[in-house]
Scaffold this active site. Structure first.
Site, PDB file in Angstrom:
ATOM      1  CG  ASP A 257      42.008 103.445  11.962  1.00  0.00           C
ATOM      2  OD1 ASP A 257      42.411 104.546  12.392  1.00  0.00           O
ATOM      3  OD2 ASP A 257      42.747 102.446  11.844  1.00  0.00           O
ATOM      4  CE  LYS A 260      43.648 104.287   8.771  1.00  0.00           C
ATOM      5  NZ  LYS A 260      44.398 103.034   9.047  1.00  0.00           N
ATOM      6  CG  HIS A 313      47.178 108.572  15.051  1.00  0.00           C
ATOM      7  ND1 HIS A 313      48.210 107.669  14.912  1.00  0.00           N
ATOM      8  CD2 HIS A 313      46.195 108.133  14.232  1.00  0.00           C
ATOM      9  CE1 HIS A 313      47.865 106.724  14.038  1.00  0.00           C
ATOM     10  NE2 HIS A 313      46.635 106.986  13.620  1.00  0.00           N
ATOM     11  CG  ASP A 341      46.662 102.587  15.837  1.00  0.00           C
ATOM     12  OD1 ASP A 341      45.868 101.959  15.107  1.00  0.00           O
ATOM     13  OD2 ASP A 341      47.399 103.500  15.423  1.00  0.00           O
TER      14      ASP A 341
END
Length: 447
Positions: A257, A260, A313, A341
């Site tokens: 991540d 981010k 994802h 996740d």
């Protein structure tokens, strides 16, 4: 020759026999020396090729024990900062870290003075600490202990062998010479391995700090990267990943991540559901993670980190993002990260909802096989012991699992828990009822 008396002939025969015996002994000694040289060379090659500190200590331990035909061996490393000797190797009494004051016992004396010690019975020496023998029921007799010195001749560790298996159970001059040679080889490689270990610790701390920095931007999701990493490693264990594969997965999960950092704080920490444009903005973190990680230098066995982190994802049916990859075109580690996740996101509070009931979370994972998730990864996740999953989920709230719960949870896999929940209380065994009740109680106690 005929003029010699029988006594003189007998004397000449005895002299010849003596010379023959001496020649035979010298020949055998040469053969033995060559055998020992060959053994030392092979051990030198093995030791010189190992740079992993734990593996090196194990190797030194095994090689010293075999070479000297000792019953046990312990390799101690000197920690000057803490004033301690430590070891993770103790053949015959398990593999756990031992730490003692650097001046304690025989090993401590050798470490502080640099002297070698060879005693036929350790109990006759007042410096010997009998506590380990008392705790294990072992009886130390013969003991040979030598320092390991670096190139500056500073003592950096100690090799200690116990109870020779042959030759009366004592270590002789030849044993001392062998251990001295082995200790010298070991010390040189130990110094290299310690430097490699320091570099590895530095790399680990940088990666963990980067992950923590991202998590710290939003208190609601704090700890997410660490928990995802722990879930990934549980699946890796079920899939029999080797250590290099686990390392690659661990670093990828910790950094998954990191993109981010480029997401607007107003979107990242917004209470309530995101608007479509906000959702599209937050999706950009995956591409940004990959771009940032590509700019980092990773050693050869870790160069897949950007691709793996950038795939968490994606969905196996091709409906994920950012590349809409499907099936096996998604890296296996990306597929593992995907389920970890989602599991963590559903089991922890988010700005727009509270944690879902655990049984509902598991139902989603099961129903999303062949759509969002790889069935192999789902099966592997469901095979993880409940104790391991529960420990990760509740750690921040309750710390270590209560011992009684840990014993119960260890007997069941996550899939067993889900099966028991879906069957209902009336069809559960007594053990399953306790499992379900305690897991759900602990899960709900976090709030």
């Amino acid at each position: 020759m005929s003029d010699l008396s029988s006594a003189e002939l007998q004397k000449q025969i005895e002299d010849l026999q003596r010379e023959t015996k001496l020649l035979r002994a010298e020949r055998e000694e040469l053969i033995d020396d060559k055998r020992i040289t060959d053994i030392l060379l092979s051990k030198s090659d093995a030791i010189a090729s190992e740079t992993d500190l734990d593996k090196l200590l194990t190797l030194i331990n095994d090689e010293a024990r075999e070479l000297l035909e000792a019953d046990r061996c312990t390799v101690f490393v000197l920690d000057d900062e803490k004033g301690e000797l430590w070891s993770r190797v103790a053949t015959g009494i398990g593999r756990s870290e031992i730490r003692i004051p650097k001046d304690m016992g025989i090993a401590g004396h050798v470490a502080t003075t640099g002297e070698s010690i060879n005693i036929p019975d350790a109990y006759d020496d007042p410096r010997f600490n009998r506590d380990v023998d008392k705790a294990t029921g072992y009886r130390t007799r013969a003991l040979l202990c030598m320092p390991m010195r670096n190139r500056q001749q500073d003592t950096i560790g100690v090799v200690q062998v116990l109870n020779k298996k042959e030759w009366g159970g004592r270590f002789d001059d030849k044993d001392e010479k062998l251990l001295e040679i082995l200790s010298t080889m070991a010390a040189n490689q130990l110094e290299i391995a310690q430097l490699v270990d320091e570099l590895q610790k530095m790399f680990d701390s940088v990666v963990e700090t980067l992950a923590a920095t991202i998590d710290a931007r939003d208190p609601i999701t704090a700890g997410h990267s660490k928990r995802v990493t722990l879930y990934c490693l549980q699946v890796a264990e079920q899939l029999n990943f080797d250590q290099k594969q686990k390392d690659l997965l661990r670093y990828s999960a910790l950094l998954h991540d990191y993109g981010k950092i480029g997401v607007r704080e107003a979107v990242l920490t917004k209470d309530g559901r995101l608007e479509d444009d906000e959702y599209k903005h937050i999706q950009t973190h995956v591409v940004l993670s990959k771009e940032i990680l590509r700019k980092m230098y990773f050693r050869k066995d870790l160069r897949a980190i950007p691709e793996i982190a950038g795939a968490h994802h994606e969905k196996v049916d091709g409906s994920g993002y950012p590349k809409q990859s499907a099936g096996d075109t998604i890296p296996l580690m990306g597929r593992i990260m995907g389920i970890a996740d989602v599991f963590d996101a559903l089991t922890y509070k988010r700005h727009y909802r509270d944690p879902m009931p655990i049984e509902r979370v598991l139902k989603i994972l099961e129903s999303e096989q062949n759509k969002h998730f790889d069935p192999l990864v789902v099966r592997s996740f469901f095979s993880v012991p409940v104790s391991n999953i529960a420990s990760i989920i509740v750690h921040d709230a309750v710390g270590r699992l209560p011992k009684e719960d840990e014993e119960t949870f260890t007997r069941y896999a996550l899939g067993d828990f889900y099966s028991a929940v879906t069957r209902g209380k009336d069809q559960q065994s007594e053990g399953e009822r306790r499992l379900v009740e305690r897991f759900i109680d602990l899960y709900n106690s976090r709030s």
